[in-house]
Design a protein around this motif. Structure first.
Motif, PDB file in Angstrom:
ATOM      1  N   TRP A  33       1.404   0.767  26.334  1.00 31.16           N
ATOM      2  CA  TRP A  33       0.252  -0.142  26.264  1.00 31.16           C
ATOM      3  C   TRP A  33      -0.486  -0.169  27.594  1.00 31.16           C
ATOM      4  N   GLN A  34      -1.785   0.090  27.567  1.00 29.28           N
ATOM      5  CA  GLN A  34      -2.626   0.114  28.768  1.00 29.28           C
ATOM      6  C   GLN A  34      -3.481  -1.143  28.814  1.00 29.28           C
ATOM      7  N   LEU A  35      -3.603  -1.722  29.992  1.00 30.32           N
ATOM      8  CA  LEU A  35      -4.372  -2.951  30.178  1.00 30.32           C
ATOM      9  C   LEU A  35      -5.840  -2.731  29.826  1.00 30.32           C
ATOM     10  N   LYS A  36      -6.379  -3.646  29.018  1.00 31.87           N
ATOM     11  CA  LYS A  36      -7.801  -3.611  28.646  1.00 31.87           C
ATOM     12  C   LYS A  36      -8.569  -4.740  29.333  1.00 31.87           C
ATOM     13  N   HIS A  53      -0.173  -0.257  32.991  1.00 31.58           N
ATOM     14  CA  HIS A  53       0.361  -0.051  31.649  1.00 31.58           C
ATOM     15  C   HIS A  53       1.757  -0.648  31.575  1.00 31.58           C
ATOM     16  N   ILE A  54       2.236  -0.808  30.329  1.00 36.13           N
ATOM     17  CA  ILE A  54       3.539  -1.421  30.104  1.00 36.13           C
ATOM     18  C   ILE A  54       4.232  -0.712  28.937  1.00 36.13           C
ATOM     19  N   ASN A  55       5.557  -0.565  29.063  1.00 36.88           N
ATOM     20  CA  ASN A  55       6.399   0.026  28.017  1.00 36.88           C
ATOM     21  C   ASN A  55       7.531  -0.935  27.686  1.00 36.88           C
ATOM     22  N   PHE A  56       7.871  -1.007  26.412  1.00 33.43           N
ATOM     23  CA  PHE A  56       8.984  -1.819  25.947  1.00 33.43           C
ATOM     24  C   PHE A  56      10.036  -0.901  25.330  1.00 33.43           C
ATOM     25  N   THR A  57      11.308  -1.252  25.492  1.00 32.84           N
ATOM     26  CA  THR A  57      12.370  -0.477  24.861  1.00 32.84           C
ATOM     27  C   THR A  57      13.094  -1.354  23.835  1.00 32.84           C
ATOM     28  N   GLU A  58      13.823  -0.694  22.947  1.00 38.22           N
ATOM     29  CA  GLU A  58      14.588  -1.402  21.919  1.00 38.22           C
ATOM     30  C   GLU A  58      15.688  -2.277  22.520  1.00 38.22           C
ATOM     31  N   ASP A  59      16.180  -1.896  23.717  1.00 31.59           N
ATOM     32  CA  ASP A  59      17.256  -2.670  24.344  1.00 31.59           C
ATOM     33  C   ASP A  59      16.725  -3.756  25.285  1.00 31.59           C
ATOM     34  N   ASP A  60      15.521  -4.268  24.973  1.00 30.20           N
ATOM     35  CA  ASP A  60      14.925  -5.428  25.662  1.00 30.20           C
ATOM     36  C   ASP A  60      14.626  -5.192  27.134  1.00 30.20           C
ATOM     37  N   ARG A  61      14.264  -3.974  27.480  1.00 28.15           N
ATOM     38  CA  ARG A  61      13.836  -3.639  28.840  1.00 28.15           C
ATOM     39  C   ARG A  61      12.326  -3.399  28.814  1.00 28.15           C
ATOM     40  N   VAL A  62      11.699  -3.653  29.934  1.00 26.54           N
ATOM     41  CA  VAL A  62      10.263  -3.442  30.076  1.00 26.54           C
ATOM     42  C   VAL A  62      10.025  -2.695  31.379  1.00 26.54           C
ATOM     43  N   SER A  63       9.055  -1.812  31.390  1.00 22.80           N
ATOM     44  CA  SER A  63       8.701  -1.078  32.606  1.00 22.80           C
ATOM     45  C   SER A  63       7.222  -0.746  32.540  1.00 22.80           C
ATOM     46  N   GLY A  64       6.696  -0.312  33.666  1.00 15.41           N
ATOM     47  CA  GLY A  64       5.288   0.056  33.685  1.00 15.41           C
ATOM     48  C   GLY A  64       4.780   0.262  35.086  1.00 15.41           C
ATOM     49  N   THR A 113       3.473 -16.077  24.842  1.00 18.24           N
ATOM     50  CA  THR A 113       3.179 -15.781  23.445  1.00 18.24           C
ATOM     51  C   THR A 113       2.551 -14.402  23.362  1.00 18.24           C
ATOM     52  N   ILE A 114       2.839 -13.699  22.277  1.00 12.80           N
ATOM     53  CA  ILE A 114       2.317 -12.354  22.100  1.00 12.80           C
ATOM     54  C   ILE A 114       1.884 -12.197  20.650  1.00 12.80           C
ATOM     55  N   LYS A 115       0.764 -11.509  20.441  1.00 13.62           N
ATOM     56  CA  LYS A 115       0.348 -11.233  19.075  1.00 13.62           C
ATOM     57  C   LYS A 115      -0.345  -9.885  19.009  1.00 13.62           C
ATOM     58  N   LYS A 116      -0.383  -9.335  17.835  1.00 10.22           N
ATOM     59  CA  LYS A 116      -0.997  -8.029  17.587  1.00 10.22           C
ATOM     60  C   LYS A 116      -2.237  -8.267  16.761  1.00 10.22           C
ATOM     61  N   SER A 117      -3.345  -7.672  17.177  1.00 13.01           N
ATOM     62  CA  SER A 117      -4.596  -7.762  16.443  1.00 13.01           C
ATOM     63  C   SER A 117      -5.229  -6.389  16.429  1.00 13.01           C
ATOM     64  N   LYS A 118      -5.331  -5.801  15.263  1.00 19.88           N
ATOM     65  CA  LYS A 118      -5.847  -4.435  15.115  1.00 19.88           C
ATOM     66  C   LYS A 118      -5.072  -3.517  16.046  1.00 19.88           C
ATOM     67  N   ASP A 119      -5.757  -2.870  16.992  1.00 23.76           N
ATOM     68  CA  ASP A 119      -5.086  -1.962  17.926  1.00 23.76           C
ATOM     69  C   ASP A 119      -4.849  -2.615  19.280  1.00 23.76           C
ATOM     70  N   GLU A 120      -4.812  -3.923  19.331  1.00 19.22           N
ATOM     71  CA  GLU A 120      -4.623  -4.625  20.598  1.00 19.22           C
ATOM     72  C   GLU A 120      -3.332  -5.437  20.586  1.00 19.22           C
ATOM     73  N   LEU A 121      -2.710  -5.492  21.746  1.00 17.80           N
ATOM     74  CA  LEU A 121      -1.562  -6.350  21.979  1.00 17.80           C
ATOM     75  C   LEU A 121      -2.062  -7.443  22.922  1.00 17.80           C
ATOM     76  N   VAL A 132      -4.943  -8.369  27.653  1.00 17.32           N
ATOM     77  CA  VAL A 132      -5.101  -7.604  26.413  1.00 17.32           C
ATOM     78  C   VAL A 132      -4.763  -6.149  26.738  1.00 17.32           C
ATOM     79  N   PHE A 133      -3.915  -5.554  25.894  1.00 16.65           N
ATOM     80  CA  PHE A 133      -3.507  -4.161  26.062  1.00 16.65           C
ATOM     81  C   PHE A 133      -3.916  -3.367  24.825  1.00 16.65           C
TER      82      PHE A 133
END
Length: 137
Positions: A33-36, A53-64, A113-121, A132-133
Protein backbone atom coordinates in the motif's frame (compact mmCIF):
# COMPACT_ATOMS: atom_id res chain seq x y z
CA UNK A 1 -43.56 -25.76 -0.89
CA UNK A 2 -40.81 -25.27 -3.47
CA UNK A 3 -41.87 -21.64 -3.91
CA UNK A 4 -41.66 -21.04 -0.15
CA UNK A 5 -38.18 -22.56 0.05
CA UNK A 6 -37.06 -20.48 -2.95
CA UNK A 7 -38.54 -17.33 -1.37
CA UNK A 8 -36.75 -18.01 1.93
CA UNK A 9 -33.48 -18.59 0.04
CA UNK A 10 -33.83 -15.28 -1.84
CA UNK A 11 -34.64 -13.35 1.36
CA UNK A 12 -31.66 -14.92 3.17
CA UNK A 13 -29.38 -13.96 0.28
CA UNK A 14 -30.65 -10.37 0.20
CA UNK A 15 -30.24 -9.96 3.95
CA UNK A 16 -26.69 -11.32 3.89
CA UNK A 17 -25.73 -8.99 1.01
CA UNK A 18 -27.17 -5.90 2.67
CA UNK A 19 -24.97 -6.12 5.79
CA UNK A 20 -21.56 -4.53 6.07
CA UNK A 21 -18.79 -6.59 4.61
CA UNK A 22 -16.04 -7.70 6.91
CA UNK A 23 -12.59 -6.70 5.75
CA UNK A 24 -10.53 -9.83 5.43
CA UNK A 25 -6.90 -9.91 6.45
CA UNK A 26 -6.12 -10.82 2.82
CA UNK A 27 -7.08 -7.28 1.77
CA UNK A 28 -4.24 -6.00 3.93
CA UNK A 29 -1.64 -8.65 3.17
CA UNK A 30 -1.99 -9.20 -0.57
CA UNK A 31 -0.95 -5.65 -1.52
CA UNK A 32 1.84 -3.19 -0.92
CA UNK A 33 0.00 0.00 0.00
CA UNK A 34 1.41 3.38 -1.09
CA UNK A 35 0.47 6.63 0.65
CA UNK A 36 -2.01 8.76 -1.31
CA UNK A 37 -2.76 11.44 1.29
CA UNK A 38 -1.59 12.36 4.77
CA UNK A 39 -3.75 14.50 7.05
CA UNK A 40 -5.71 15.71 4.02
CA UNK A 41 -2.61 16.60 1.95
CA UNK A 42 -2.84 14.73 -1.36
CA UNK A 43 0.15 16.59 -2.83
CA UNK A 44 2.67 14.82 -0.58
CA UNK A 45 5.17 17.45 -1.70
CA UNK A 46 7.48 16.82 1.27
CA UNK A 47 8.13 13.29 0.06
CA UNK A 48 10.40 14.22 -2.83
CA UNK A 49 12.66 11.15 -2.68
CA UNK A 50 10.17 8.35 -2.11
CA UNK A 51 6.46 8.03 -1.36
CA UNK A 52 5.85 6.09 1.88
CA UNK A 53 4.43 2.59 1.64
CA UNK A 54 3.29 -0.11 4.04
CA UNK A 55 3.11 -3.93 3.96
CA UNK A 56 1.15 -6.26 6.22
CA UNK A 57 1.86 -9.94 6.83
CA UNK A 58 -0.42 -12.77 7.91
CA UNK A 59 1.57 -13.12 11.16
CA UNK A 60 0.57 -9.59 12.30
CA UNK A 61 3.79 -7.84 11.29
CA UNK A 62 3.96 -4.54 9.45
CA UNK A 63 6.84 -2.97 7.53
CA UNK A 64 7.42 -0.23 5.03
CA UNK A 65 9.18 2.99 4.24
CA UNK A 66 8.56 6.47 5.65
CA UNK A 67 9.80 8.22 2.53
CA UNK A 68 13.36 7.97 3.83
CA UNK A 69 13.75 5.30 6.51
CA UNK A 70 12.51 1.73 6.75
CA UNK A 71 10.18 0.80 9.59
CA UNK A 72 8.61 -2.34 11.01
CA UNK A 73 6.56 -3.45 13.95
CA UNK A 74 3.40 -5.29 14.83
CA UNK A 75 -0.27 -4.71 14.29
CA UNK A 76 -3.45 -6.17 15.66
CA UNK A 77 -6.80 -5.72 14.07
CA UNK A 78 -10.33 -6.89 14.31
CA UNK A 79 -11.49 -7.14 10.71
CA UNK A 80 -15.15 -7.39 11.64
CA UNK A 81 -14.97 -4.21 13.76
CA UNK A 82 -12.54 -2.32 11.53
CA UNK A 83 -10.09 -1.58 14.34
CA UNK A 84 -6.31 -1.62 14.08
CA UNK A 85 -3.49 -0.88 16.50
CA UNK A 86 0.20 -0.57 15.64
CA UNK A 87 2.80 -1.45 18.28
CA UNK A 88 6.51 -2.09 18.82
CA UNK A 89 7.34 0.19 15.88
CA UNK A 90 11.02 0.78 15.09
CA UNK A 91 12.76 2.50 12.20
CA UNK A 92 16.18 3.13 10.79
CA UNK A 93 17.66 6.53 11.58
CA UNK A 94 19.14 7.95 8.37
CA UNK A 95 19.15 11.72 8.10
CA UNK A 96 16.59 12.90 5.56
CA UNK A 97 16.52 16.64 4.98
CA UNK A 98 13.02 17.99 4.48
CA UNK A 99 11.15 14.67 4.49
CA UNK A 100 8.13 14.80 6.85
CA UNK A 101 8.60 11.26 8.08
CA UNK A 102 7.87 12.26 11.69
CA UNK A 103 4.45 13.44 10.50
CA UNK A 104 3.94 10.07 8.77
CA UNK A 105 4.96 8.07 11.85
CA UNK A 106 2.93 10.31 14.15
CA UNK A 107 -0.14 9.82 11.97
CA UNK A 108 0.41 6.06 12.01
CA UNK A 109 0.37 6.17 15.82
CA UNK A 110 -2.99 8.01 15.79
CA UNK A 111 -4.74 5.38 13.67
CA UNK A 112 -7.31 3.20 15.44
CA UNK A 113 -9.76 2.38 12.65
CA UNK A 114 -9.27 1.04 9.15
CA UNK A 115 -11.64 0.61 6.24
CA UNK A 116 -11.50 -0.35 2.59
CA UNK A 117 -13.23 1.76 -0.05
CA UNK A 118 -12.87 0.77 -3.69
CA UNK A 119 -9.10 0.63 -4.26
CA UNK A 120 -8.22 2.65 -1.16
CA UNK A 121 -7.21 1.65 2.33
CA UNK A 122 -8.30 4.41 4.71
CA UNK A 123 -6.71 4.86 8.14
CA UNK A 124 -8.78 6.85 10.62
CA UNK A 125 -8.63 8.26 14.11
CA UNK A 126 -12.21 7.33 15.02
CA UNK A 127 -14.13 9.07 12.19
CA UNK A 128 -11.37 11.46 11.05
CA UNK A 129 -9.39 10.36 7.98
CA UNK A 130 -5.67 10.46 8.79
CA UNK A 131 -4.07 8.54 5.90
CA UNK A 132 -5.22 7.10 2.59
CA UNK A 133 -3.27 4.36 0.80
CA UNK A 134 -3.65 2.88 -2.69
CA UNK A 135 -2.03 -0.22 -4.21
CA UNK A 136 1.59 0.50 -5.11
CA UNK A 137 2.33 0.42 -8.80
Amino acid sequence: MKRLAFFILIITFLISCSGTKEMSKAILTETTWQLKSLNGDAELSGFSKKIPHINFTEDDRVSGNTGCNSFNGAYSNSTNKGTIVFSRMVSTKMYCDGVPESEFLGALNQVNTIKKSKDELIFLDNDKTIMVFVPKE
